[in-house]
Scaffold this motif. Structure first.
Motif, mmCIF file in Angstrom:
data_model
loop_
_atom_site.group_PDB
_atom_site.id
_atom_site.type_symbol
_atom_site.label_atom_id
_atom_site.label_comp_id
_atom_site.label_asym_id
_atom_site.label_seq_id
_atom_site.Cartn_x
_atom_site.Cartn_y
_atom_site.Cartn_z
ATOM 1 N N THR A 1 86.530 69.657 34.791
ATOM 2 C CA THR A 1 85.378 68.920 34.269
ATOM 3 C C THR A 1 84.382 69.873 33.613
ATOM 4 O OG1 THR A 1 85.600 67.294 36.049
ATOM 5 C CG2 THR A 1 83.531 67.282 34.813
ATOM 6 N N THR A 2 84.069 69.625 32.365
ATOM 7 C CA THR A 2 83.042 70.385 31.649
ATOM 8 C C THR A 2 81.681 69.907 32.138
ATOM 9 O OG1 THR A 2 84.508 70.545 29.740
ATOM 10 C CG2 THR A 2 82.169 70.988 29.351
ATOM 11 N N LEU B 1 84.432 71.168 40.820
ATOM 12 C CA LEU B 1 84.714 70.170 39.788
ATOM 13 C C LEU B 1 85.049 70.840 38.466
ATOM 14 C CD1 LEU B 1 81.859 67.586 40.540
ATOM 15 C CD2 LEU B 1 84.305 67.216 40.884
ATOM 16 N N ASN B 2 84.323 71.897 38.146
ATOM 17 C CA ASN B 2 84.572 72.634 36.903
ATOM 18 C C ASN B 2 85.933 73.327 36.929
ATOM 19 O OD1 ASN B 2 83.948 75.656 35.502
ATOM 20 N ND2 ASN B 2 83.565 73.852 34.259
ATOM 21 N N ARG B 3 86.264 73.936 38.052
ATOM 22 C CA ARG B 3 87.572 74.605 38.154
ATOM 23 C C ARG B 3 88.717 73.621 37.957
ATOM 24 N NH1 ARG B 3 85.021 77.631 42.330
ATOM 25 N NH2 ARG B 3 85.775 76.157 43.916
ATOM 26 N N MET C 1 83.848 58.742 39.069
ATOM 27 C CA MET C 1 84.800 57.633 39.167
ATOM 28 C C MET C 1 85.391 57.246 37.813
ATOM 29 S SD MET C 1 85.354 56.612 42.301
ATOM 30 C CE MET C 1 85.949 54.929 42.116
ATOM 31 N N MET C 2 84.719 57.597 36.720
ATOM 32 C CA MET C 2 85.236 57.300 35.379
ATOM 33 C C MET C 2 86.083 58.443 34.815
ATOM 34 S SD MET C 2 84.384 54.248 34.329
ATOM 35 C CE MET C 2 84.416 54.308 32.538
ATOM 36 N N LYS C 3 86.299 59.478 35.639
ATOM 37 C CA LYS C 3 87.056 60.667 35.193
ATOM 38 C C LYS C 3 86.503 61.195 33.865
ATOM 39 C CE LYS C 3 91.232 61.554 36.166
ATOM 40 N NZ LYS C 3 92.719 61.632 36.219
ATOM 41 N N PRO C 4 85.242 61.571 33.833
ATOM 42 C CA PRO C 4 84.615 61.994 32.573
ATOM 43 C C PRO C 4 85.158 63.335 32.087
ATOM 44 C CG PRO C 4 83.176 62.502 34.410
ATOM 45 C CD PRO C 4 84.313 61.702 34.984
ATOM 46 N N ARG C 5 85.058 63.540 30.788
ATOM 47 C CA ARG C 5 85.389 64.855 30.215
ATOM 48 C C ARG C 5 84.227 65.823 30.387
ATOM 49 N NH1 ARG C 5 88.042 64.594 24.364
ATOM 50 N NH2 ARG C 5 88.311 66.806 24.862
ATOM 51 N N GLY D 1 85.574 72.994 29.229
ATOM 52 C CA GLY D 1 85.838 73.857 30.376
ATOM 53 C C GLY D 1 84.667 74.709 30.826
ATOM 54 N N GLU D 2 83.561 74.666 30.096
ATOM 55 C CA GLU D 2 82.404 75.490 30.433
ATOM 56 C C GLU D 2 81.488 74.804 31.448
ATOM 57 O OE1 GLU D 2 80.623 78.408 27.166
ATOM 58 O OE2 GLU D 2 80.435 76.318 26.553
#
Length: 234
Positions: free
Chosen positions: A186-187, A181-183, A151-155, A29-30
C-alpha cells in the motif's frame, strides 16, 4: 509516471485561499510525509485529492485527472482517506464499521476475507468485534479507522494525523502498522505533526507552510535540515 501527482493545485474555503499552487508527487510503493504546523494546509491537501474542497490545477492518479471527481468516485478509484479525528461511526459496532468500509463490494465472501485480513493487522479489533466504535479507546478507534479504509483494498492510503491524541506506546504501534501496510504494497501519503516519527518511516517528505510547499527532499535529508529541526523537531 507517479501514482499520485498534484500540479499547481489551489484550494479555497469560500474567500480563503488555503492552497497556493501545490506541486507534490507520490511514487507507487512509497511512504511520503507531509509535515507542517497547524493551519499550514496539510489536511486541505488531502481533502483536495479526495474532491472534498473546491480546487484549481491538476490532480493525477495513475495518469488520469481526478480533480473534478466527487469523493465517492475517488474512493472507488483506489484512494482511501483516514481523516483527522478518525470519524468512525460511533454507534455502529466494529463489524458494522468495517462493512461500511466495503460499501461497494457485493461479494459477501470477499467482505469476510477482508475483515479477517483487518484482524490480522489489528488483533485488538477482533476482541471488540461486537462493541460500538464510540465506546473504544482513541487508539482502538484509530485502528478501526485505518482498517475500515483498507476494506476497499486501496492503491494509496491518505492518513491525516494518525498519532493525534494517542499515548506514546499506541503511537509506536500505529506507526508499525503503517510500515507493515506499506511493506505489503500500500502506497501511503502521511500527514503528521509528529514530524520526527513521520520522517523516520518515510522515503521522502514535503514541508508545507501557509498553503505552499517550502521544502522537499529525502526524509533523511529533512531530518538533518536545520530549518526542519528548528521549526518541527525541537
Amino acid at each position: 509516471m507517479s501514482l499520485l501527482e498534484m500540479k499547481q493545485v489551489q484550494a479555497y474555503y469560500g474567500g480563503i485561499h488555503a492552497l497556493k499552487g501545490i506541486d507534490l508527487s507520490v511514487e507507487e510503493g512509497e511512504i511520503v510525509s507531509l509535515i507542517g504546523s497547524n493551519g499550514a494546509g496539510k489536511s486541505t491537501t488531502l481533502k483536495a485529492i479526495c474532491g472534498q474542497v473546491k480546487t484549481k490545477g491538476t490532480i493525477l492518479f495513475a495518469g488520469k485527472e481526478i480533480q473534478a471527481q466527487p469523493p465517492h468516485a475517488t474512493a472507488l478509484n483506489g484512494i482511501a482517506h483516514v481523516p483527522e479525528g478518525r470519524r468512525i461511526f460511533p454507534k455502529l459496532t466494529v463489524k458494522e464499521n468495517l462493512e461500511m468500509g466495503a460499501f461497494s463490494v457485493r461479494d459477501k465472501k470477499m467482505i469476510r476475507e477482508r475483515i479477517e485480513r483487518a484482524f490480522a493487522y489489528f488483533p485488538r479489533l477482533k476482541e471488540r468485534y461486537h462493541q460500538q466504535g464510540g465506546t473504544m479507546s482513541g487508539g482502538e478507534q484509530q485502528m478501526l479507522a485505518i482498517a475500515r479504509a483498507m476494506m476497499m483494498k486501496p492503491r494509496i492510503l491518505l492518513l491525516d494525523e494518525p498519532s493525534m491524541g494517542l499515548a506514546p506506546v499506541m503511537v509506536d504501534q500505529i506507526f508499525e502498522i503503517i510500515e507493515e501496510l506499506n511493506r505489503e504494497g500500500t502506497t501511503i501519503l502521511l500527514v503528521e505533526q509528529n514530524a520526527y516519527q513521520a520522517l523516520q518511516i518515510a522515503s521522502r517528505g514535503y514541508v508545507i507552510q501557509t498553503g505552499e510547499i517550502i521544502m522537499q527532499d529525502s526524509a533523511r535529508a529533512l531530518l538533518h535540515s536545520e530549518l526542519v529541526k528548528e521549526a518541527y523537531l525541537a
